[in-house]
Design a protein around this motif. Structure first.
Motif, mmCIF file in Angstrom:
data_model
loop_
_atom_site.group_PDB
_atom_site.id
_atom_site.type_symbol
_atom_site.label_atom_id
_atom_site.label_comp_id
_atom_site.label_asym_id
_atom_site.label_seq_id
_atom_site.Cartn_x
_atom_site.Cartn_y
_atom_site.Cartn_z
ATOM 1 N N VAL A 69 30.087 55.590 -22.300
ATOM 2 C CA VAL A 69 30.056 54.389 -23.728
ATOM 3 C C VAL A 69 31.090 53.313 -23.131
ATOM 4 C CG1 VAL A 69 29.605 54.339 -25.532
ATOM 5 C CG2 VAL A 69 28.446 55.496 -24.824
ATOM 6 N N ALA A 92 31.172 49.585 -21.475
ATOM 7 C CA ALA A 92 31.126 48.332 -22.682
ATOM 8 C C ALA A 92 32.453 47.699 -22.771
ATOM 9 C CB ALA A 92 31.847 49.551 -24.260
ATOM 10 N N SER A 105 30.284 45.291 -20.198
ATOM 11 C CA SER A 105 29.026 44.788 -20.364
ATOM 12 C C SER A 105 29.442 42.934 -19.956
ATOM 13 C CB SER A 105 28.818 45.124 -21.783
ATOM 14 O OG SER A 105 30.181 45.060 -22.712
ATOM 15 N N GLY A 120 25.981 56.305 -18.263
ATOM 16 C CA GLY A 120 26.311 56.230 -19.931
ATOM 17 C C GLY A 120 26.800 55.225 -19.455
ATOM 18 N N THR A 157 25.016 51.819 -21.174
ATOM 19 C CA THR A 157 25.958 51.340 -22.421
ATOM 20 C C THR A 157 25.814 49.551 -22.481
ATOM 21 O OG1 THR A 157 27.143 53.076 -22.715
ATOM 22 C CG2 THR A 157 27.727 51.032 -23.244
ATOM 23 N N PHE A 169 22.374 48.832 -24.069
ATOM 24 C CA PHE A 169 22.437 48.944 -25.402
ATOM 25 C C PHE A 169 23.340 47.938 -25.630
ATOM 26 C CE2 PHE A 169 21.766 53.659 -24.943
ATOM 27 C CZ PHE A 169 20.747 53.527 -25.397
ATOM 28 N N ALA A 173 29.936 49.968 -29.408
ATOM 29 C CA ALA A 173 29.833 51.068 -28.350
ATOM 30 C C ALA A 173 30.969 51.048 -28.076
ATOM 31 C CB ALA A 173 29.252 50.040 -26.982
ATOM 32 N N GLN A 174 31.906 50.569 -28.011
ATOM 33 C CA GLN A 174 33.443 51.672 -27.683
ATOM 34 C C GLN A 174 33.690 52.538 -29.375
ATOM 35 O OE1 GLN A 174 35.848 47.727 -27.664
ATOM 36 N NE2 GLN A 174 36.896 48.412 -25.763
ATOM 37 N N TRP A 192 30.860 53.863 -31.162
ATOM 38 C CA TRP A 192 30.720 54.354 -30.850
ATOM 39 C C TRP A 192 30.840 55.656 -30.680
ATOM 40 C CZ3 TRP A 192 25.289 54.317 -32.770
ATOM 41 C CH2 TRP A 192 24.705 56.376 -32.824
ATOM 42 N N GLY A 193 31.078 55.262 -29.002
ATOM 43 C CA GLY A 193 31.654 56.518 -27.991
ATOM 44 C C GLY A 193 33.162 57.296 -28.063
#
Length: 379
Positions: free
Chosen positions: A52, A56, A59, A103, A107, A110, A327-328, A330-331
């Motif tokens: 993740v 991130a 992306s 992952g 990610t 997402f 996302a960062q 989240w990880g």
């Protein structure tokens, strides 16, 4: 409003939730059958969280090079290949690398999918349509283990089913428009620090929900067993929390389109604080069941409202970058939450999971009361 594109992007993201829900439990079960211990299985489970953080950072650059639709298709197909290789290559070190790649690739899907949806939706429908996205994804993850139960765990049907889903999903994105325009730039941890300084309330809420979701799936069943419940009741309690999180996002999203989103956000933080504090005292009474629902719904509401608030203030490249920071966070939340709660449960209190959530919710309530809490600070 491009309804066809909205549901196409939603379908692509839901295929990821279903594919992960089918394949990831199968990895853990296969490792256990091969005689690996809890630590080895835990390390394997942590690899997507590291993915993740890496995904991130890539992306925005990938979307800038290829465009959002093409980048999502490439990453969906990359995830399909990685999951398919899990069925072909039976090596623990190789599985670690494949889980990391899964992952990273998913990610990106997402981040770009959430950005595309937030860019598409009209303001008066933003709360409901973002909530539909969050609720549908949670339900797709719930459906994954059910599908695995139908397919069975003695062979590789689960891996191949997940691979097939991710091979087909990119096709629905062909010819779709309205995606954010983004530049080919990486998103670093220093950029994340700046995002947290500008929007500390949203950053705190996202990390708190990530920790919540990781702890609910890994530590809550153990907590319930330690409190004297049977395994069946423990799993039913976990399911109650997850259903509260998934199903009640729709009414929360509808409210977000009718009342102050800032007040609703604060109400969710207060509800999470109250339910976290009350559950240990009412755990062995019938009142705990509505509390579990409130616990899940208020935590999920914080995440949904965070996405809504991000979507109402960012567009195009800034929106993709903001979702990369989501996302960062989240990880980070997924890594730190279970570690802190596990250590607290062993050395501080058996109720450490709920005390940790209460502390996090209390900090969030305090942040919401600061002047200009929901307005970005100067960069």
């Amino acid at each position: 409003m491009r309804w066809g594109t909205y549901f196409a992007v939603l379908s692509a993201v839901l295929s990821v939730g279903l594919a992960l829900g089918v394949s990831m439990p199968l990895v853990s079960l296969r490792l256990e059958q091969q005689g690996y211990g809890g630590f080895a299985i835990g390390v394997m489970a942590a690899m997507p969280a590291l993915g993740v953080l890496l995904g991130a950072s890539l992306s925005s650059r990938l979307a800038g090079w290829l465009g959002v639709p093409a980048a999502m298709r490439v990453c969906l197909w990359g995830g399909a290949v990685s999951i398919g290789l899990l069925a072909v290559l039976h090596s623990y070190p190789l599985w670690l690398g494949l889980r990391l790649l899964i992952g990273m690739a998913l990610t990106v899907v997402f981040i770009l999918g959430e950005s595309w949806i937030n860019q598409l939706v009209v303001e008066q429908w933003r709360g409901r349509l973002v909530a539909l996205y969050g609720s549908s994804y949670a339900l797709s993850q719930l459906a994954g283990p059910l599908l695995l139960g139908v397919l069975g765990t003695d062979d590789d049907f689960g891996f191949w089913a997940a691979t097939g889903l991710l091979l087909i999903a990119p096709l629905v994105l062909i010819g779709r428009g309205g995606a954010p325009r983004t530049e080919a730039c990486s998103v670093s941890l220093m950029d994340l620090v700046g995002f947290c300084r500008r929007l500390p309330v949203i950053a705190w809420a996202i990390a708190l929900f990530a920790a919540f979701e990781a702890m609910i799936l890994t530590l809550l069943p153990v907590y319930c067993l330690q409190q004297g419940f049977t395994a069946e009741v423990a799993l039913f309690m976990v399911s109650t929390v997850v259903v509260g999180d998934a199903v009640l996002q729709l009414p929360i999203g509808a409210l977000a389109d009718r009342v102050s989103r800032r007040l609703l956000f604060t109400a969710c933080a207060l509800s999470l604080l109250v339910s976290s504090l009350a559950i240990p005292f009412l755990l062995h009474t019938p009142l705990v069941w509505p509390l579990w629902v409130l616990f899940g719904a208020s935590a999920g509401g914080l995440f949904t409202l965070s996405l809504v608030l991000i979507g109402e203030r960012y567009r195009d490249d800034a929106l993709v970058r903001a979702n990369a920071h989501v996302a960062q966070l989240w990880g980070i939340g997924c890594l730190l939450g279970p570690l802190l709660a596990g250590a607290g449960s062993q050395w501080v209190s058996g109720h450490a999971l709920l005390w940790l959530m209460a502390a996090g919710a209390a900090g969030l309530v305090w942040l919401t009361q600061r002047r200009g809490a929901f307005e970005p600070a100067p960069a």
